[in-house]
Scaffold this active site. Structure first.
Site, PDB file in Angstrom:
ATOM      1  N   ARG A  69       0.826  -1.213   0.000  1.00  0.00           N
ATOM      2  CA  ARG A  69       0.000   0.000   0.000  1.00  0.00           C
ATOM      3  C   ARG A  69       0.859   1.261   0.000  1.00  0.00           C
ATOM      4  O   ARG A  69       0.513   2.266  -0.632  1.00  0.00           O
ATOM      5  CB  ARG A  69      -0.943  -0.025   1.199  1.00  0.00           C
ATOM      6  CG  ARG A  69      -2.084  -1.027   1.051  1.00  0.00           C
ATOM      7  CD  ARG A  69      -3.008  -1.016   2.262  1.00  0.00           C
ATOM      8  NE  ARG A  69      -4.185  -1.850   2.040  1.00  0.00           N
ATOM      9  CZ  ARG A  69      -4.230  -3.166   2.203  1.00  0.00           C
ATOM     10  NH1 ARG A  69      -3.139  -3.813   2.600  1.00  0.00           N
ATOM     11  NH2 ARG A  69      -5.345  -3.845   1.976  1.00  0.00           N
ATOM     12  N   ARG A  93      14.914   2.655   0.931  1.00  0.00           N
ATOM     13  CA  ARG A  93      13.999   1.512   0.929  1.00  0.00           C
ATOM     14  C   ARG A  93      14.203   0.696  -0.341  1.00  0.00           C
ATOM     15  O   ARG A  93      14.373   1.260  -1.428  1.00  0.00           O
ATOM     16  CB  ARG A  93      12.540   1.975   1.024  1.00  0.00           C
ATOM     17  CG  ARG A  93      12.238   2.667   2.345  1.00  0.00           C
ATOM     18  CD  ARG A  93      10.777   2.972   2.535  1.00  0.00           C
ATOM     19  NE  ARG A  93      10.571   3.676   3.790  1.00  0.00           N
ATOM     20  CZ  ARG A  93      10.435   3.092   4.975  1.00  0.00           C
ATOM     21  NH1 ARG A  93      10.466   1.774   5.066  1.00  0.00           N
ATOM     22  NH2 ARG A  93      10.263   3.801   6.070  1.00  0.00           N
ATOM     23  N   LEU A  94      14.190  -0.620  -0.181  1.00  0.00           N
ATOM     24  CA  LEU A  94      14.296  -1.524  -1.321  1.00  0.00           C
ATOM     25  C   LEU A  94      12.920  -1.654  -1.964  1.00  0.00           C
ATOM     26  O   LEU A  94      11.942  -1.998  -1.297  1.00  0.00           O
ATOM     27  CB  LEU A  94      14.792  -2.890  -0.851  1.00  0.00           C
ATOM     28  CG  LEU A  94      15.211  -3.882  -1.929  1.00  0.00           C
ATOM     29  CD1 LEU A  94      16.395  -3.347  -2.718  1.00  0.00           C
ATOM     30  CD2 LEU A  94      15.562  -5.231  -1.293  1.00  0.00           C
ATOM     31  N   HIS A 111      25.037   4.410  -6.511  1.00  0.00           N
ATOM     32  CA  HIS A 111      25.590   3.667  -5.378  1.00  0.00           C
ATOM     33  C   HIS A 111      27.063   4.005  -5.234  1.00  0.00           C
ATOM     34  O   HIS A 111      27.784   4.078  -6.237  1.00  0.00           O
ATOM     35  CB  HIS A 111      25.418   2.158  -5.606  1.00  0.00           C
ATOM     36  CG  HIS A 111      25.908   1.332  -4.475  1.00  0.00           C
ATOM     37  ND1 HIS A 111      25.223   1.228  -3.283  1.00  0.00           N
ATOM     38  CD2 HIS A 111      27.036   0.571  -4.331  1.00  0.00           C
ATOM     39  CE1 HIS A 111      25.901   0.440  -2.456  1.00  0.00           C
ATOM     40  NE2 HIS A 111      27.002   0.036  -3.069  1.00  0.00           N
TER      41      HIS A 111
END
EC number: 2.1.2.2
Length: 209
Positions: A69, A93-94, A111
């Site tokens: 959600r 967050r992945l 990265h």
């Protein structure tokens, strides 16, 4: 050439987001940031958005009963703004396969290592503990793994024997601030082409006015 609409996801200070905004202002990116979204109400990136008069909002993970959600809310807001490229600028967050499938090969991340070396958190500390003599940064498309997506651009940064993780991180960050805008502009000019894991960069061509 029409400007590509960019959405930024960030959780912290947003220095890479600022580098992209600065490059756009300088005419070095054929795009425009139409929304900045943070999952952290205290993130400095929201202040940067306000200072640059960029629409922004906070979508907190804790406001949703599950990850699906939460990601749906992110996707809906990005789609509402007509976003064509999602840029992760320190978004901690992945993302799930479901979210990524909404924006196939249209999500970028940077990265602080030369992937596939030292993925995940504390890449600079990993490099120092390993004894690496060279590290750097990588801009890549996002897939369902942790820093495993197809590589777009990389640039090396030396690791000195006296480096701390913070010193190396700061030196890499300076390179990130030029490399990320370059990758974003390549996308905005339609010069990136994926063949499986390989990202081809098409030769520059004269653009229509």
């Amino acid at each position: 050439m029409n400007k590509v609409k960019i959405g930024v996801l960030a959780s912290g200070r947003g220095s890479n987001a600022q580098a992209i905004l600065d490059a756009i202002a300088a005419g070095a990116i054929n795009g425009e940031v139409v929304i900045i979204i943070s999952d952290n109400p205290a993130a400095e990136v929201l202040k940067r958005a306000q200072a640059n008069r960029i629409p922004a909002c906070c979508i907190k993970r804790s406001a949703f009963s599950d990850k699906h959600r939460f990601e749906e809310a992110l996707a809906v807001e990005l789609e509402r703004c007509g976003v064509q490229l999602v840029v992760l600028a320190g978004f901690m967050r992945l993302l799930s396969v479901h979210f990524i499938s909404r924006f196939p090969r249209k999500i970028m991340n940077i990265h602080p290592s030369l992937l596939p070396s030292f993925p995940g958190l504390d890449a600079q500390g990993q490099a120092i503990r390993y004894g690496a003599k060279v590290s750097g940064c990588t801009v890549h498309f996002v897939d369902e793994g942790m820093d495993t997506g197809p590589v777009i651009l990389q640039q090396a940064v030396p690791v000195y024997s006296e480096d701390t993780a913070d010193q190396l991180a700061e030196r890499i960050l300076q390179v990130e601030h030029s490399l990320y805008p370059r990758a974003v502009d390549l996308f905005c000019r339609g010069r990136l082409h994926c063949e499986g894991r390989i990202v081809r960069i098409d030769a520059a061509k004269e653009e229509e006015s």
